[in-house]
Design a protein around this motif. Structure first.
Motif, mmCIF file in Angstrom:
data_model
loop_
_atom_site.group_PDB
_atom_site.id
_atom_site.type_symbol
_atom_site.label_atom_id
_atom_site.label_comp_id
_atom_site.label_asym_id
_atom_site.label_seq_id
_atom_site.Cartn_x
_atom_site.Cartn_y
_atom_site.Cartn_z
ATOM 1 N N VAL A 25 2.609 35.509 -11.144
ATOM 2 C CA VAL A 25 3.803 34.949 -11.791
ATOM 3 C C VAL A 25 4.967 35.042 -10.811
ATOM 4 O O VAL A 25 4.849 35.678 -9.760
ATOM 5 N N SER A 26 6.080 34.430 -11.160
ATOM 6 C CA SER A 26 7.239 34.443 -10.265
ATOM 7 C C SER A 26 7.991 35.768 -10.353
ATOM 8 O O SER A 26 7.818 36.522 -11.313
ATOM 9 N N GLN A 28 11.070 35.979 -10.953
ATOM 10 C CA GLN A 28 11.959 35.833 -12.110
ATOM 11 C C GLN A 28 11.265 36.284 -13.403
ATOM 12 O O GLN A 28 11.895 36.871 -14.281
ATOM 13 N N ALA A 29 9.945 35.993 -13.477
ATOM 14 C CA ALA A 29 9.194 36.391 -14.672
ATOM 15 C C ALA A 29 9.122 37.911 -14.767
ATOM 16 O O ALA A 29 9.331 38.481 -15.843
ATOM 17 N N ASN A 31 11.220 40.068 -13.478
ATOM 18 C CA ASN A 31 12.568 40.545 -13.814
ATOM 19 C C ASN A 31 12.841 40.386 -15.315
ATOM 20 O O ASN A 31 13.371 41.297 -15.961
ATOM 21 N N ALA A 32 12.469 39.232 -15.864
ATOM 22 C CA ALA A 32 12.729 38.980 -17.290
ATOM 23 C C ALA A 32 11.917 39.918 -18.177
ATOM 24 O O ALA A 32 12.403 40.365 -19.218
ATOM 25 N N LYS A 37 13.946 40.633 -21.630
ATOM 26 C CA LYS A 37 14.408 39.324 -22.075
ATOM 27 C C LYS A 37 13.240 38.409 -22.440
ATOM 28 O O LYS A 37 13.413 37.351 -23.030
ATOM 29 N N TYR A 38 12.077 38.815 -22.034
ATOM 30 C CA TYR A 38 10.912 37.960 -22.282
ATOM 31 C C TYR A 38 9.679 38.834 -22.478
ATOM 32 O O TYR A 38 9.438 39.761 -21.684
ATOM 33 N N ASP A 39 8.940 38.571 -23.557
ATOM 34 C CA ASP A 39 7.689 39.291 -23.813
ATOM 35 C C ASP A 39 6.538 38.490 -23.229
ATOM 36 O O ASP A 39 6.388 37.312 -23.550
ATOM 37 N N PRO A 40 5.724 39.132 -22.388
ATOM 38 C CA PRO A 40 4.630 38.374 -21.760
ATOM 39 C C PRO A 40 3.585 37.941 -22.780
ATOM 40 O O PRO A 40 3.465 38.542 -23.848
ATOM 41 N N SER A 41 2.834 36.918 -22.404
ATOM 42 C CA SER A 41 1.741 36.469 -23.266
ATOM 43 C C SER A 41 0.667 37.559 -23.291
ATOM 44 O O SER A 41 0.658 38.457 -22.435
ATOM 45 N N LEU A 44 -1.270 37.830 -20.035
ATOM 46 C CA LEU A 44 -0.492 38.476 -18.965
ATOM 47 C C LEU A 44 -0.353 39.971 -19.242
ATOM 48 O O LEU A 44 -0.425 40.794 -18.313
ATOM 49 N N PHE B 21 5.637 28.190 -7.639
ATOM 50 C CA PHE B 21 6.567 28.807 -8.598
ATOM 51 C C PHE B 21 7.947 28.954 -7.969
ATOM 52 O O PHE B 21 8.962 28.695 -8.601
ATOM 53 N N ASP B 85 5.361 28.903 -13.904
ATOM 54 C CA ASP B 85 4.562 30.007 -14.434
ATOM 55 C C ASP B 85 4.927 30.153 -15.911
ATOM 56 O O ASP B 85 5.716 29.359 -16.435
ATOM 57 N N GLU B 86 4.359 31.155 -16.578
ATOM 58 C CA GLU B 86 4.570 31.182 -18.036
ATOM 59 C C GLU B 86 6.018 31.477 -18.422
ATOM 60 O O GLU B 86 6.479 31.000 -19.456
ATOM 61 N N TYR B 87 6.744 32.199 -17.578
ATOM 62 C CA TYR B 87 8.159 32.436 -17.890
ATOM 63 C C TYR B 87 8.974 31.154 -17.719
ATOM 64 O O TYR B 87 9.805 30.811 -18.572
#
Lengths: 72, 167
Positions: A25-26, A28-29, A31-32, A37-41, A44, B21, B85-87
């Motif tokens: 993943v990136s 940014q992902a 970091n989030a 700020k973001y719950d992974p799937s 993931l 990405f 990506d997924e985010y």
């Protein structure tokens, strides 16, 4: 959902970009996720669990303990 | 535990995926910069009446790059799911839901603004940024401007949500 990702990453001395590479993943992902700020799937989350060799519930904490919401 | 994917990726595939990405976010950043340049040029013309000579070579060259990043790159980013990506995909979906709101409400706001403007000033057109909506001649220009507006909104909302998440 709170998580221990930042701690686990720091223990391995990885940057967010390094962890992103391990998880495909990136940065940014990562970091989030770390900042909540973001719950992974689910896929993931399993990937993270496998990477750090710990069960999902030890890395992610949804605030429920013993059937009760401790945040409530 | 069983592996998530049937076939593990080679190192080369992993590097290419990471690069895709990164390029997606880089292009978004560049689009935002050029959206700012395009908006500044538009505001200079509309608000301050400063208009550059469109036939001058430097302005034309910059204009081509600005238009490319205002029109075509956002469309590419819009349709290129393989670069997210997924985010980024989640950000994209959140952006689209906000954009849909603007698409539904935006025209109503512009029409009402026109009526209010007419009632106040007794002139049937909205001067300034919306006057292109009243042009009866060039439908292509109207379509192109609306298209660009939505593409720039897409970039702006995406970057705003990304910035908010990073705080």
């Amino acid at each position: 959902v709170k998580n221990q990702l930042k701690v686990l990453r720091a223990m391995r001395n990885w940057s967010q970009a390094d962890l992103g590479e391990h998880l495909d993943v990136s940065r940014q992902a990562v970091n989030a996720i770390e900042t909540g700020k973001y719950d992974p799937s689910l896929p993931l989350a399993f990937k993270i669990s496998r990477l750090f060799g710990q069960p999902i519930e030890e890395i992610f904490d949804d605030g429920f303990e013993g059937g009760q919401n401790v945040e409530a | 535990m069983a592996p998530l994917e049937g076939k593990p990726m080679t190192e080369n595939q992993k590097v290419r995926k990471q690069l895709r990405f990164r390029i997606f976010f880089w292009l978004m950043d560049i689009c935002l910069i050029f959206a700012g340049i395009g908006l500044a040029d538009h505001l200079l013309k509309v608000v301050f009446g400063i208009e550059f000579d469109a036939k001058s070579q430097p302005y034309f060259a910059i204009g081509v790059v600005v238009i490319t990043f205002n029109f075509f790159v956002p469309i590419f980013l819009f349709v290129s799911g393989f670069m997210r990506d997924e985010y980024a995909e989640l950000l994209f979906q959140r952006t689209i839901s906000k954009l849909a709101f603007v698409v539904a409400i935006g025209p109503v706001v512009i029409i009402i603004s026109g009526w209010v403007h007419f009632l106040i000033t007794d002139t049937p057109t909205l001067d300034g940024p919306f006057n292109f909506l009243y042009s009866k001649g060039n439908r292509f220009e109207l379509l192109a401007r609306l298209w660009m507006s939505y593409m720039l909104l897409f970039v702006g909302i995406f970057q705003f949500l990304r910035w908010r998440d990073s705080r």
